[in-house]
Design an enzyme around this catalytic site. Structure first.
Site, PDB file in Angstrom:
ATOM      1  N   CYS B 413       0.598  -1.367   0.011  1.00  0.00           N
ATOM      2  CA  CYS B 413       0.097   0.035   0.032  1.00  0.00           C
ATOM      3  C   CYS B 413       1.032   1.353   0.131  1.00  0.00           C
ATOM      4  CB  CYS B 413      -0.772   0.029   1.149  1.00  0.00           C
ATOM      5  SG  CYS B 413      -0.058  -0.309   2.815  1.00  0.00           S
ATOM      6  N   HIS B 457      -3.017   0.813   6.730  1.00  0.00           N
ATOM      7  CA  HIS B 457      -3.194   0.890   5.113  1.00  0.00           C
ATOM      8  C   HIS B 457      -3.016   2.267   5.028  1.00  0.00           C
ATOM      9  CE1 HIS B 457      -4.478  -0.175   1.160  1.00  0.00           C
ATOM     10  NE2 HIS B 457      -5.325   0.370   1.140  1.00  0.00           N
ATOM     11  N   ASP B 473      -7.507   4.814  -3.876  1.00  0.00           N
ATOM     12  CA  ASP B 473      -6.771   3.941  -3.386  1.00  0.00           C
ATOM     13  C   ASP B 473      -6.216   2.971  -4.444  1.00  0.00           C
ATOM     14  OD1 ASP B 473      -5.774   1.771  -1.946  1.00  0.00           O
ATOM     15  OD2 ASP B 473      -7.542   1.254  -0.960  1.00  0.00           O
TER      16      ASP B 473
END
Lengths: 316, 656
Positions: B413, B457, B473
């Site tokens: 991430c 995250h 994202d």
């Protein structure tokens, strides 16, 4: 410090009849119940309580609920131990007190018989300066304790304290027992003195008589029977030897008499009689005892001795 | 009353008392082992074992010089190790050490009692480090040998084996549990601490306020719970479970930083919101994760809202923290971006990542002013450009984003969020990195969301005109499972045996118990205590009421305890009971049985005193004597006859 504490205790006992109510002698059996069992924290209990307070303050300050929970648990366990201490004594009965024999100045063996419906452990009983721990497994226990004695005669049992700090040692539960019972203390015998005066023929009676048991060999005297000559031994000897037999002759009886002991005060008379009784008992001779108010016939043996000593002890 | 006698300190300690105390000290050492330094635990354990072994072979304490030497050594070691004697860690290390040394001189009852008290204190101190359910349970277990040691000091007991002694202590604790719970509920909590709370520990886990490649690696393999969320109403779908922690707009070419300017929060237009309660595990830094964009500041958590609507806290989280927040699910965050902020969110350090900048310029040329299309192009690049998700990516060089985009093409991430944000800024779109948690395990048994540290995250937010800040994202473009199924699903085969499906499921379900403990015990604070009586119509309980209630509870417990203590187990003998009844009746007429008087004698005396009832009394007597002496086991028929006769017997005129 110690004296001050004792004074404080005595004044508290005077002021608080509830604490002293059961100190009056009471007949056996004595059962312990809630109105006569007292509980106070021990020094360790107080210290542990302080520790719990510190832990609780810390737990609250750091808002640490887990520590607070366990502190509460410990505190509750300590409180429950107080009830357990009470329960260790509650329902206990002092059934009987048996006393042994002792002369004045020597400790007298007391046997306390406790009974209980359920088993108990870690009980202690105090008598004077002696302490004895005991447990009741089968509902019955006999505890031996020495009782200090000073004078001959009847002596009332002192207060006994039964106590326990079961199970954690944080609380001490106790109860006073004052059995309405007396023990008889025998008089102390004098250390030394003359033997009792006996009839004049006393000493001449101490002689060997014919009997069954071989006692010694001696030189032949005229008149000795032929069959009593020890031929085998005589053969190794320059003269004839005669076997001498003996029959155990009971020692002559002593007739001990209060009136015969003169020129002494009463206690010395008693002490002298006690010594004679002891000697007579030791030598295994029969004896009788005359006392003002009581006359004990001839006899021997432990029971007779106890009877005579009791009579001596009871003299005014 | 109490007569103190100058007694010697008591008989020498029995061997099994010392066994129990050694066991208690060993448990103390075990519960403290997790935070004691490695150079202290093994020597203390060794000392404990040696002492136990020595004491078993022959009684006797350690010589004074040895004790002094060891104490001095302990003090020196703690000072050398921590540089201090006070504080939570050095203090507890010193306490544990002194406790072990105390064991060297436990030769009398007094010493054992002091040792037990000290052991209890040290056990409690372990809860300052971890007050989880398991730790509390282990500490409670440690109390058992301590109490059993006290018990074994009492004289005249039947000999018992170790398990039995521990069982007796357990019984005592179990019996005192109700009172303990009452006290726990009702002891008034302090609304503010009396003195300073312990200093924070050095090592902190959880999200930090900066992000550079590799900073998440440790976090993503940490399975401990981060926080639990229960929602008012249905939970948001998995794809919307983004919990924002830090917003980072400052970039130095390698590291993204959160900069706290202490400005008021930016405006937000809210369409739809949701309320929920978070219980945050201790150990995090000064941030309170909140779902998406929080709308209010939880007062009870002492938080404040940062400029970009993240919930910040000045102090680290030391204990379990429960707070209630409302969050916007559908919103427009900062619809108007002022010029300074825009400049800030576009800044890129010069001289880094030339190829990424060129790519962004190329997109900008192709899509003109359509910012959303540029973002879509970037996401498409991640999706189709041969990128892969791995927790162990190859290292990156100076131009990290260039190396990642055009070289390694693998990462997790933080790599994707960083690269995406750099690309957006290069294309002239205001963008920033957001870190937090995403996903979590929905526990259907108790309806709450469990979020672990491994759910940490990072993602991006870009500012689109008319829509404000929009969440992007890029990791989801590479590995959609990451968002829908969670971090472990994304990690796939790399995670190892600990993430076997069934085990994971079991652990997640077991978490219900931890949550219950957290809510019921650890989180029971002033507010919850004040709301204790809400079911009874009292909304706010004052401390004085609590104290009164505590008194009532203690009295009730005392009554229950007294009922137990006063219960007598009298032997039930029906014939004797009937005889006692008869005696009582006769005693009321002045015919008391004398001490030492047998039943036969007594009843004949009664028969003489009551000539009118002589026959009845004589038959009663013979009946009793038969019951008592004629049979081994009294026949029930005769017993009934005797009972009836006693019941019907009424003494009349007494002849004195």
């Amino acid at each position: 410090m110690r004296e001050a504490l004792l004074r404080l205790q005595q004044s508290a006992e005077r002021r608080l009849p509830a604490l002293t109510r059961y100190r009056r002698p009471e007949p056996l059996p004595i059962a312990l119940h809630r109105r006569r069992i007292y509980i106070v924290p021990t020094g360790f209990g107080l210290g542990f309580g302080g520790l719990l307070l510190v832990m609780m303050t810390g737990a609250l300050n750091y808002s640490n609920n887990a520590a607070l929970l366990l502190t509460c648990l410990l505190a509750a366990a300590a409180a429950a131990s107080m009830l357990a201490a009470f329960r260790a004594l509650d329902g206990l009965r002092l059934q009987a007190v048996r006393a042994g024999h002792a002369v004045a100045g020597e400790p007298l063996a007391l046997t306390l018989e406790f009974v209980s419906v359920r088993p108990r452990s870690a009980l202690r009983v105090d008598l004077g300066d002696s302490m004895q721990a005991f447990a009741l497994d089968s509902g019955h226990a006999a505890i031996a304790l020495p009782l200090a004695t000073e004078h001959r005669g009847w002596q009332a049992l002192p207060r006994l304290r039964v106590w326990s700090s079961w199970p954690l040692g944080m609380f001490r539960a106790w109860s006073w027992l004052h059995p309405q019972q007396q023990v008889l203390v025998w008089p102390r015998a004098e250390a030394s003195g003359p033997p009792p005066r006996q009839p004049a023929d006393e000493s001449s009676r101490v002689q060997l008589r014919h009997g069954d048991e071989l006692a010694a060999l001696r030189d032949y005297r005229r008149g000795d029977a032929m069959r009593r000559i020890a031929w085998k031994s005589s053969a190794r000897h320059h003269g004839l030897l005669v076997k001498e037999f003996e029959q155990p002759e009971p020692r002559p009886a002593w007739h001990l008499d209060w009136r015969a002991v003169r020129g002494l005060d009463d206690e010395s008379r008693i002490a002298r009689l006690a010594r004679w009784l002891g000697e007579a008992q030791q030598q295994g001779r029969p004896y009788s005892l005359w006392l003002p108010g009581e006359e004990i016939g001839l006899g021997s043996g432990a029971a007779h001795y106890a009877h005579c000593m009791d009579a001596l002890a009871k003299l005014p | 009353m109490i007569r103190r006698r100058r007694t010697p300190p008591g008989p020498p300690t029995a061997a099994h008392t010392l066994d129990l105390l050694s066991l208690a000290v060993a448990l103390v050492l075990a519960v403290h082992a997790s935070h004691l330094p490695v150079w202290l635990t093994p020597p203390l354990g060794l000392l404990l074992g040696l002492r136990w072994w020595q004491r078993r072979r022959r009684p006797g304490g350690a010589p004074l010089w040895l004790k002094l030497l060891l104490t001095a050594g302990l003090l020196a070691a703690v000072i050398a190790g921590y540089g201090n004697l006070f504080g939570r860690e050095p203090g507890s290390a010193l306490a544990v050490g002194l406790l072990v040394l105390k064991l060297l001189e436990c030769e009398t009852s007094r010493d054992v009692r002091v040792g037990v008290g000290f052991a209890c204190f040290t056990l409690m101190a372990a809860l300052l480090f971890d007050q989880g359910m398991v730790a509390t349970f282990v500490v409670a277990l440690g109390l058992l040998p301590a109490l059993a040691a006290l018990r074994s000091l009492e004289p005249a007991q039947a000999p018992a084996k170790l398990p039995r002694e521990l069982l007796q202590a357990l019984k005592l604790l179990a019996a005192s549990l109700p009172l303990a719970l009452v006290a726990f509920l009702l002891v008034p909590r302090l609304s503010s601490p009396l003195w300073g709370t312990p200093n924070p520990g050095a090592a902190r886990t959880g999200l930090s306020d900066s992000m550079e490649p590799g900073s998440f690696t440790e976090l993503l393999t940490d399975d401990r719970p981060a926080f639990r969320v229960s929602f008012d109403g249905p939970p948001p779908p998995p794809a919307q479970r983004y919990f924002r922690a830090y917003v980072m707009w400052h970039y130095d070419g390698r590291r993204w930083n959160h900069v706290d300017l202490r400005r008021p929060p930016v405006p937000i237009d809210v369409d739809r919101s949701i309320g929920y309660q978070v219980s945050l595990e201790p150990g995090g830094a000064g941030v309170l994760p909140a779902l998406d964009v929080p709308l209010d500041t939880p007062a009870q958590a002492r938080g404040r809202m940062g400029e970009d609507r993240e919930l910040l806290r000045n102090r680290p989280v030391e204990d379990l923290l429960v707070y209630t927040v409302h969050s916007a699910l559908s919103y427009r965050l900062q619809p108007d971006l002022p010029a300074p902020a825009r400049q800030r969110d576009l800044a890129l350090p010069p001289g880094f990542n030339p190829r990424a900048r060129a790519l962004a310029a190329q997109w900008r040329q192709r899509y003109g002013q359509d910012d959303a299309a540029v973002a879509r192009a970037a996401l498409a690049l991640f999706h189709d450009g041969g990128f892969s998700y791995t927790l162990a990516p190859a290292p990156l060089g100076r131009d990290a984003v260039d190396d990642f985009l055009f070289g390694t093409r693998e990462g997790f991430c933080e790599h994707y969020a960083s690269a995406f944000t750099v690309l957006m800024r290069a294309a002239g779109i205001p963008a920033r990195v957001v870190t937090g948690y995403q996903g979590g395990y929905w526990n259907g048994m108790s309806n709450y969301l469990l979020v672990r540290q491994s759910d940490a995250h990072a993602w991006s937010e870009i500012w689109l005109s008319g829509r404000g800040w929009v969440r992007m994202d890029p990791t989801a473009a590479v590995r959609p499972e990451r968002v829908n199924l969670g971090a472990n699903a994304a990690a796939g085969a790399q995670a190892g045996w600990a993430h076997a499906g069934w085990l994971e499921e079991l652990r997640n379900r077991w978490d219900v118990v931890n949550r219950w403990w957290n809510q019921g015990v650890i989180g029971f604070d002033v507010l919850r205590q004040r709301g204790l009586l809400t079911p009874f119509g009292i909304s706010r309980v004052e401390p004085s009421t609590l104290v009164a209630l505590l008194g009532v509870g203690m009295v009730l417990s005392a009554l229950a305890g007294l009922a137990w203590a006063l219960r007598r187990h009298e032997a039930r003998d029906p014939a004797l009971a009937a005889l006692r009844k008869l005696e009582r009746r006769l005693a009321r007429r002045g015919l008391a049985r004398r001490p030492g008087e047998g039943p036969q004698h007594f009843l004949s005396r009664a028969a003489r005193a009551l000539p009118a009832q002589r026959k009845e009394l004589e038959s009663l007597m013979s009946c009793y004597l038969e019951l008592r002496y004629a049979h081994d086991e009294p026949p029930t028929e005769l017993l009934r006859v005797f009972h009836r006769a006693v019941r019907d017997f009424r003494p009349r005129g007494v002849v004195k």
